[in-house]
Design a protein around this motif. Structure first.
Motif, PDB file in Angstrom:
ATOM      1  N   SER A 241       3.202  12.943  -8.743  1.00 23.80           N
ATOM      2  CA  SER A 241       2.566  12.216  -7.639  1.00 23.80           C
ATOM      3  C   SER A 241       1.118  11.859  -7.953  1.00 23.80           C
ATOM      4  O   SER A 241       0.536  10.999  -7.284  1.00 23.80           O
ATOM      5  CB  SER A 241       2.636  13.044  -6.356  1.00 23.80           C
ATOM      6  OG  SER A 241       2.001  14.298  -6.529  1.00 23.80           O
TER       7      SER A 241
ATOM      8  N   CYS B 266       2.056   8.376 -10.561  1.00 22.76           N
ATOM      9  CA  CYS B 266       2.928   7.240 -10.232  1.00 22.76           C
ATOM     10  C   CYS B 266       2.824   6.842  -8.772  1.00 22.76           C
ATOM     11  O   CYS B 266       3.103   7.664  -7.883  1.00 22.76           O
ATOM     12  CB  CYS B 266       4.373   7.583 -10.572  1.00 22.76           C
ATOM     13  SG  CYS B 266       5.515   6.202 -10.310  1.00 22.76           S
ATOM     14  N   PRO B 267       2.444   5.602  -8.474  1.00 30.80           N
ATOM     15  CA  PRO B 267       2.381   5.146  -7.082  1.00 30.80           C
ATOM     16  C   PRO B 267       3.757   5.260  -6.404  1.00 30.80           C
ATOM     17  O   PRO B 267       4.789   4.965  -7.011  1.00 30.80           O
ATOM     18  CB  PRO B 267       1.979   3.669  -7.210  1.00 30.80           C
ATOM     19  CG  PRO B 267       1.374   3.541  -8.560  1.00 30.80           C
ATOM     20  CD  PRO B 267       2.062   4.549  -9.432  1.00 30.80           C
ATOM     21  N   GLY B 268       3.746   5.731  -5.164  1.00 28.49           N
ATOM     22  CA  GLY B 268       4.974   5.853  -4.397  1.00 28.49           C
ATOM     23  C   GLY B 268       5.659   7.192  -4.523  1.00 28.49           C
ATOM     24  O   GLY B 268       6.546   7.509  -3.731  1.00 28.49           O
TER      25      GLY B 268
ATOM     26  N   TYR C  21       5.447  -1.373  -6.514  1.00 27.05           N
ATOM     27  CA  TYR C  21       4.388  -0.406  -6.808  1.00 27.05           C
ATOM     28  C   TYR C  21       4.126  -0.302  -8.308  1.00 27.05           C
ATOM     29  O   TYR C  21       3.058   0.176  -8.724  1.00 27.05           O
ATOM     30  CB  TYR C  21       4.765   0.978  -6.276  1.00 27.05           C
ATOM     31  CG  TYR C  21       4.847   1.091  -4.770  1.00 27.05           C
ATOM     32  CD1 TYR C  21       4.223   0.166  -3.936  1.00 27.05           C
ATOM     33  CD2 TYR C  21       5.546   2.130  -4.165  1.00 27.05           C
ATOM     34  CE1 TYR C  21       4.290   0.283  -2.562  1.00 27.05           C
ATOM     35  CE2 TYR C  21       5.622   2.261  -2.787  1.00 27.05           C
ATOM     36  CZ  TYR C  21       4.998   1.330  -1.992  1.00 27.05           C
ATOM     37  OH  TYR C  21       5.081   1.453  -0.629  1.00 27.05           O
ATOM     38  N   LEU C  22       5.095  -0.704  -9.122  1.00 26.51           N
ATOM     39  CA  LEU C  22       4.967  -0.659 -10.576  1.00 26.51           C
ATOM     40  C   LEU C  22       5.339  -2.014 -11.154  1.00 26.51           C
ATOM     41  O   LEU C  22       6.262  -2.657 -10.653  1.00 26.51           O
ATOM     42  CB  LEU C  22       5.914   0.384 -11.183  1.00 26.51           C
ATOM     43  CG  LEU C  22       5.736   1.851 -10.834  1.00 26.51           C
ATOM     44  CD1 LEU C  22       6.920   2.652 -11.386  1.00 26.51           C
ATOM     45  CD2 LEU C  22       4.431   2.372 -11.417  1.00 26.51           C
TER      46      LEU C  22
ATOM     47  N   GLU D 180       5.738  10.944  -3.877  1.00 22.66           N
ATOM     48  CA  GLU D 180       5.058  11.789  -2.898  1.00 22.66           C
ATOM     49  C   GLU D 180       4.838  13.217  -3.388  1.00 22.66           C
ATOM     50  O   GLU D 180       3.894  13.887  -2.963  1.00 22.66           O
ATOM     51  CB  GLU D 180       5.868  11.838  -1.593  1.00 22.66           C
ATOM     52  CG  GLU D 180       6.092  10.487  -0.932  1.00 22.66           C
ATOM     53  CD  GLU D 180       4.839   9.891  -0.304  1.00 22.66           C
ATOM     54  OE1 GLU D 180       3.769  10.557  -0.327  1.00 22.66           O
ATOM     55  OE2 GLU D 180       4.916   8.771   0.221  1.00 22.66           O
TER      56      GLU D 180
ATOM     57  N   ASP E  96       0.833  -1.203   0.000  1.00 24.38           N
ATOM     58  CA  ASP E  96       0.000   0.000   0.000  1.00 24.38           C
ATOM     59  C   ASP E  96       0.869   1.254   0.000  1.00 24.38           C
ATOM     60  O   ASP E  96       1.328   1.700   1.052  1.00 24.38           O
ATOM     61  CB  ASP E  96      -0.904   0.010   1.231  1.00 24.38           C
ATOM     62  CG  ASP E  96      -1.804   1.235   1.292  1.00 24.38           C
ATOM     63  OD1 ASP E  96      -1.867   1.992   0.307  1.00 24.38           O
ATOM     64  OD2 ASP E  96      -2.446   1.449   2.342  1.00 24.38           O
ATOM     65  N   PRO E  97       1.097   1.854  -1.173  1.00 23.27           N
ATOM     66  CA  PRO E  97       1.953   3.045  -1.221  1.00 23.27           C
ATOM     67  C   PRO E  97       1.362   4.251  -0.499  1.00 23.27           C
ATOM     68  O   PRO E  97       2.081   5.224  -0.238  1.00 23.27           O
ATOM     69  CB  PRO E  97       2.088   3.318  -2.728  1.00 23.27           C
ATOM     70  CG  PRO E  97       0.927   2.643  -3.360  1.00 23.27           C
ATOM     71  CD  PRO E  97       0.638   1.441  -2.514  1.00 23.27           C
ATOM     72  N   LYS E  98       0.077   4.200  -0.156  1.00 25.76           N
ATOM     73  CA  LYS E  98      -0.566   5.321   0.531  1.00 25.76           C
ATOM     74  C   LYS E  98      -0.818   5.045   2.019  1.00 25.76           C
ATOM     75  O   LYS E  98      -1.573   5.785   2.669  1.00 25.76           O
ATOM     76  CB  LYS E  98      -1.897   5.655  -0.152  1.00 25.76           C
ATOM     77  CG  LYS E  98      -1.751   6.265  -1.540  1.00 25.76           C
ATOM     78  CD  LYS E  98      -1.075   7.621  -1.492  1.00 25.76           C
ATOM     79  CE  LYS E  98      -1.084   8.295  -2.852  1.00 25.76           C
ATOM     80  NZ  LYS E  98      -0.377   9.603  -2.820  1.00 25.76           N
TER      81      LYS E  98
ATOM     82  N   MET F 197      10.561   2.173  -7.286  1.00 26.46           N
ATOM     83  CA  MET F 197       9.142   1.861  -7.129  1.00 26.46           C
ATOM     84  C   MET F 197       8.810   0.491  -7.734  1.00 26.46           C
ATOM     85  O   MET F 197       7.987  -0.260  -7.195  1.00 26.46           O
ATOM     86  CB  MET F 197       8.287   2.941  -7.780  1.00 26.46           C
ATOM     87  CG  MET F 197       8.381   4.326  -7.152  1.00 26.46           C
ATOM     88  SD  MET F 197       7.957   4.413  -5.386  1.00 26.46           S
ATOM     89  CE  MET F 197       9.585   4.404  -4.610  1.00 26.46           C
TER      90      MET F 197
ATOM     91  N   ARG G 126       2.642   6.732 -17.133  1.00 24.62           N
ATOM     92  CA  ARG G 126       2.646   7.277 -15.772  1.00 24.62           C
ATOM     93  C   ARG G 126       4.027   7.777 -15.387  1.00 24.62           C
ATOM     94  O   ARG G 126       4.169   8.479 -14.382  1.00 24.62           O
ATOM     95  CB  ARG G 126       2.203   6.197 -14.779  1.00 24.62           C
ATOM     96  CG  ARG G 126       0.787   5.727 -14.950  1.00 24.62           C
ATOM     97  CD  ARG G 126       0.327   4.866 -13.789  1.00 24.62           C
ATOM     98  NE  ARG G 126       0.979   3.564 -13.736  1.00 24.62           N
ATOM     99  CZ  ARG G 126       0.732   2.650 -12.788  1.00 24.62           C
ATOM    100  NH1 ARG G 126      -0.124   2.919 -11.809  1.00 24.62           N
ATOM    101  NH2 ARG G 126       1.333   1.473 -12.808  1.00 24.62           N
TER     102      ARG G 126
END
Length: 298
Positions: free
Chosen positions: A116, A119-121, A94-95, A123, A65-67, A89, A109
């Motif tokens: 941010s 792309c997941p991760g 995450y990718l 910030e 969970d990157p968030k 990532m 992405r």
């Protein structure tokens, strides 16, 4: 998954981190060759720093969970080094690894500078140099307020700047702010490879003595070899144990590290390898990886 448990779960030994850094470099070379544009030099110089930080056991992230709200934060202020962040990532999960080869293509992405929103991760959207430390300082202050008033675990913020970027005045406003507020949950890596797009930093507009300048703004400063995992790991551990002020880790690095014909060459600031150059670079990196696997190279 609480902050401290995430930190412990991420820990890897020095040998594995060195192998991860090597693979990040390999991904960077392949991504840039496929894209036909981008910034290899500063991405390669930062690979050991990013790999060691995320797998030191001092940085909290959740591979699922990157968030995750309990995570620590990482700000890539030198946003043109996005390829090494994307490679990390993918390493985390995450990718999809194959997505790395879409770097800088239409609809991807993986923009030339990190976004941010895509792309997941990632910030922070970065790339306008000199802004990352201000954002990181704001995050760190917010986390300290959360911990003080809501009883939350204290989350840490890590950022990385390039030495050419440190010529930007906004960094020094942020440094003054962070020192004034005693942001001891803020750690800044200085990627001191002494190169920027126009040449050596020491010739274009020297930032020396950089350590003394941060000390003058109320920071604790630690020197590290930016290409030695043990040195970086020790510096990170010392940084997070320090209290009362933010910490700057001054990392001695080489632009283009890991690819002999790119090392300390201004021309490799923002030029992608050709197919033939890619083949040569990957051969060097794969040979170094074999030595790491066999324990014949630190």
């Amino acid at each position: 998954m609480a902050t401290e448990s995430m930190r412990r779960a991420a820990a890897r030994d020095d040998a594995e981190i060195a192998r991860i850094a090597n693979r990040l470099r390999r991904d960077v070379v392949e991504m840039l060759t496929a894209a036909g544009s981008g910034h290899p030099g500063g991405s390669l110089s930062a690979a050991d720093i990013l790999a060691t930080l995320f797998y030191s056991g001092e940085f909290a992230f959740d591979p699922a969970d990157p968030k995750n709200p309990a995570r620590d934060r990482f700000v890539l202020s030198k946003g043109h080094a996005a390829p090494v962040l994307y490679a990390l990532m993918a390493q985390i999960g995450y990718l999809p690894h194959e997505e790395l080869l879409t770097l800088r293509q239409m609809g991807t992405r993986l923009q030339g500078h990190p976004d941010s929103h895509l792309c997941p991760g990632v910030e922070v959207c970065s790339g306008s140099l000199g802004q990352g430390l201000s954002i990181a300082a704001g995050m760190a202050l917010g986390f300290k307020l959360d911990a003080a008033h809501e009883g939350a675990e204290l989350r840490r913020v890590f950022a990385i700047t390039g030495d050419g970027e440190l010529q930007e005045g906004q960094n020094w406003e942020a440094a003054m702010f962070a020192g004034n507020h005693g942001l001891d949950n803020l750690v800044l890596f200085l990627d001191l490879n002494n190169l920027q797009i126009d040449g050596h930093v020491s010739d274009v507009n020297s930032i020396a003595p950089i350590q003394d300048k941060f000390r003058a703004f109320g920071w604790h400063v630690i020197d590290a070899d930016g290409h030695d995992v043990a040195s970086l790991r020790a510096a990170i551990a010392q940084a997070v144990a320090h209290t009362g002020s933010p910490v700057a880790i001054a990392c001695s690095t080489v632009k283009g590290k890991g690819v002999s014909f790119m090392e300390d060459r201004c021309s490799w600031h923002g030029v992608a390898p050709t197919a033939e150059e890619c083949e040569r670079a990957l051969a060097e990196l794969d040979a170094a990886y074999e030595k790491l696997v066999n324990g014949t190279e630190a």
